[in-house]
Design a protein around this motif. Structure first.
Motif, PDB file in Angstrom:
ATOM      1  N   GLU A 140       0.832  -1.209   0.000  1.00  0.00           N
ATOM      2  CA  GLU A 140       0.000   0.000   0.000  1.00  0.00           C
ATOM      3  C   GLU A 140       0.873   1.268   0.000  1.00  0.00           C
ATOM      4  O   GLU A 140       0.552   2.239  -0.679  1.00  0.00           O
ATOM      5  CB  GLU A 140      -0.936   0.011   1.218  1.00  0.00           C
ATOM      6  N   ALA A 141       1.967   1.229   0.749  1.00  0.00           N
ATOM      7  CA  ALA A 141       2.879   2.381   0.765  1.00  0.00           C
ATOM      8  C   ALA A 141       3.433   2.623  -0.635  1.00  0.00           C
ATOM      9  O   ALA A 141       3.501   3.761  -1.108  1.00  0.00           O
ATOM     10  CB  ALA A 141       4.022   2.135   1.750  1.00  0.00           C
ATOM     11  N   ALA A 142       3.807   1.546  -1.311  1.00  0.00           N
ATOM     12  CA  ALA A 142       4.391   1.677  -2.649  1.00  0.00           C
ATOM     13  C   ALA A 142       3.409   2.313  -3.624  1.00  0.00           C
ATOM     14  O   ALA A 142       3.774   3.167  -4.429  1.00  0.00           O
ATOM     15  CB  ALA A 142       4.837   0.305  -3.167  1.00  0.00           C
ATOM     16  N   LYS A 143       2.154   1.920  -3.530  1.00  0.00           N
ATOM     17  CA  LYS A 143       1.141   2.491  -4.435  1.00  0.00           C
ATOM     18  C   LYS A 143       1.004   3.989  -4.220  1.00  0.00           C
ATOM     19  O   LYS A 143       0.871   4.761  -5.155  1.00  0.00           O
ATOM     20  CB  LYS A 143      -0.220   1.826  -4.195  1.00  0.00           C
ATOM     21  N   LYS A 144       1.009   4.382  -2.954  1.00  0.00           N
ATOM     22  CA  LYS A 144       0.878   5.800  -2.617  1.00  0.00           C
ATOM     23  C   LYS A 144       2.098   6.583  -3.128  1.00  0.00           C
ATOM     24  O   LYS A 144       1.969   7.649  -3.729  1.00  0.00           O
ATOM     25  CB  LYS A 144       0.729   5.934  -1.096  1.00  0.00           C
ATOM     26  N   ILE A 145       3.275   6.036  -2.875  1.00  0.00           N
ATOM     27  CA  ILE A 145       4.504   6.722  -3.270  1.00  0.00           C
ATOM     28  C   ILE A 145       4.601   6.845  -4.794  1.00  0.00           C
ATOM     29  O   ILE A 145       5.056   7.853  -5.333  1.00  0.00           O
ATOM     30  CB  ILE A 145       5.733   5.984  -2.679  1.00  0.00           C
ATOM     31  N   LEU A 146       4.141   5.816  -5.466  1.00  0.00           N
ATOM     32  CA  LEU A 146       4.198   5.790  -6.926  1.00  0.00           C
ATOM     33  C   LEU A 146       3.482   6.980  -7.567  1.00  0.00           C
ATOM     34  O   LEU A 146       3.915   7.519  -8.575  1.00  0.00           O
ATOM     35  CB  LEU A 146       3.579   4.465  -7.412  1.00  0.00           C
ATOM     36  N   MET A 147       2.376   7.409  -6.957  1.00  0.00           N
ATOM     37  CA  MET A 147       1.623   8.535  -7.516  1.00  0.00           C
ATOM     38  C   MET A 147       2.451   9.813  -7.506  1.00  0.00           C
ATOM     39  O   MET A 147       2.314  10.657  -8.375  1.00  0.00           O
ATOM     40  CB  MET A 147       0.344   8.766  -6.705  1.00  0.00           C
TER      41      MET A 147
END
Ligand code: ZN
Lengths: 268, 164
Positions: A140-147
């Motif tokens: 979930e952290a990765a998805k957020k950071i990706l944006m």
């Protein structure tokens, strides 16, 4: 996989990976922050400091995940570790150039662009792979950071392509910076000594695959701008994932943690 | 007021909690409030941060606590920052989009696909003839543009959407 059910070797692998992700962002954003007021123009100063602020946020998000895994509170993880406990790649700790922030900074913008661009590409590939990570909080952290990372990559790609196809002087400075970064960028593309456990726990894909993706992307960009592709990047000065570092890291850490060490209760 | 449930009172109070960096818009209209849980006199508010490194989060947390603890029935307030679901710029309410314009900030483009060019209208004159000056602005969530029609610089909220 979750905190309660994971095996000790899975936990170890997860912790190692999180330190790598956190420390890469932490150290590079610190080096970026030293450019404040020194970037080529005012708009870049705004952009670069915004990117550094985002990246420091990404590091602290990983530190919080480490805190949840019992590694201590996130402030002391960031500020009280010894250099050999850091897992960032060596190229990311390197000083921006001769001089210091306070005294005669003679920083190299070509080096800043090349290092940040190469890193942004590698980070993008890593985050995309983490979207299928077996540990949900990291996924979930990765998805957020990706944006957010999306805008960083766009920014550095623009600088890279423009400078490398600009005047002869710009091109010369950029190719010098590429050669310099190439000597150690292999350190960003490795998952370190726990690599097999990290992959076995399905935390991220195989490092050979991630490296291949980075090389493919770079080769295409080099071709587009008319540069010879130098092959696989090396790791000449050691492997930061094993805790091997240069004196540049010590310098960075003593500056970064000065306030915290002086007064851990200070609010800032 | 007597007919309001506690849940409604809390949401009403949360309308007073503004984004510290854009004083005209509440965190509710920004789409940051995910869930309000009431357990007797204990309240838990889950909040979705807009950007990971947003330095205003501590202030927002304090402001939420202060706003809700002022309700008589409430004895304890907890604020949780959560990342699931993720905050995206299309969570901003129609009301919120209007408030942004009042502040001189263009709302993020609707129906945007990441990677495609954006179409943004000047918040002052509505003209679509604008140029991007800097994709990074004074805060993580904003960028800087210039209107070729009314010759005003202005800011816009960046579109932030899921990349799936
Ligand atoms: Zn206008």
């Amino acid at each position: 996989m979750n905190k309660e059910t994971m095996k000790p070797e899975e936990r170890q692998a997860l912790v190692e990976l999180l330190y790598q992700l956190a420390d890469d962002d932490f150290i590079l954003s610190f080096r970026g922050s030293e450019w404040l007021g020194l970037a080529p123009h005012i708009e870049e100063d705004v952009a670069f400091s915004s990117i550094n602020q985002d990246m420091m946020g990404h590091a602290s998000m990983y530190f919080r995940l480490l805190e949840e895994l019992g590694e201590g509170d996130s402030d002391s993880i960031a500020h009280l570790r010894k250099p050999e406990q850091f897992r960032n790649a060596i190229i990311l700790e390197e000083v921006n150039g001769p001089g210091t922030y306070l005294e005669k900074p003679d920083y190299d913008w070509a080096f800043a662009v090349v290092r940040n661009y190469f890193y942004a590409v590698a980070k993008q590939i890593r985050l995309e792979s983490l979207r299928i990570c077996s540990y949900e909080p990291l996924r979930e952290a990765a998805k957020k950071i990706l944006m957010e990372q999306y805008y960083h990559l766009m920014h550095w790609e623009l600088w890279f392509k423009q400078l490398v196809t600009s005047t002869d002087e710009a091109k010369k400075r950029m190719t010098d910076a590429i050669q310099k970064v190439w000597k150690d960028f292999g350190g960003v593309l490795t998952l370190g000594p726990y690599y097999a456990d990290i992959v076995k726990a399905n935390l991220i894909e195989d490092e050979a695959l991630l490296k291949k993706r980075w090389m493919n992307k770079m080769e295409a960009v080099f071709k587009e701008v008319g540069l010879d592709f130098p092959g696989a990047p090396r790791m000449e000065r050691g492997n930061g994932r094993k805790g091997e570092h240069t004196s540049d890291l010590e310098g960075a850490l003593s500056t970064l943690s000065e306030v915290y060490r002086a007064n851990p209760a200070a609010g800032w | 007021m007597a007919t309001m449930t506690l849940q409604e009172k809390i949401l009403f109070k949360l309308q007073d909690v503004k984004d510290p960096e854009i004083a005209s818009i509440s965190i509710v209209d920004l789409g940051m409030v995910h869930e309000v849980k009431v357990d007797g006199s204990r309240v838990t508010v889950s909040v979705l941060p807009t950007f990971v490194g947003c330095p205003a989060l501590h202030i927002i947390e304090r402001d939420i606590e202060n706003a809700i603890i002022s309700i008589d029935e409430v004895e304890d307030v907890k604020v949780d920052f959560v990342y699931t679901p993720q905050w995206t710029s299309d969570r901003i309410s129609p009301e919120g989009r209007e408030r942004l314009k009042e502040f001189g900030i263009a709302p993020p483009p609707l129906d945007h696909v990441m990677g495609e060019p954006w179409s943004i209208e000047c918040p002052y004159c509505g003209s679509p003839y604008v140029t991007m000056e800097n994709i990074f602005g004074p805060t993580a969530c904003r960028c800087i543009l210039y209107c070729k029609s009314c010759k005003n610089p202005f800011e816009a909220m960046k579109p932030v959407l899921n990349l799936d």
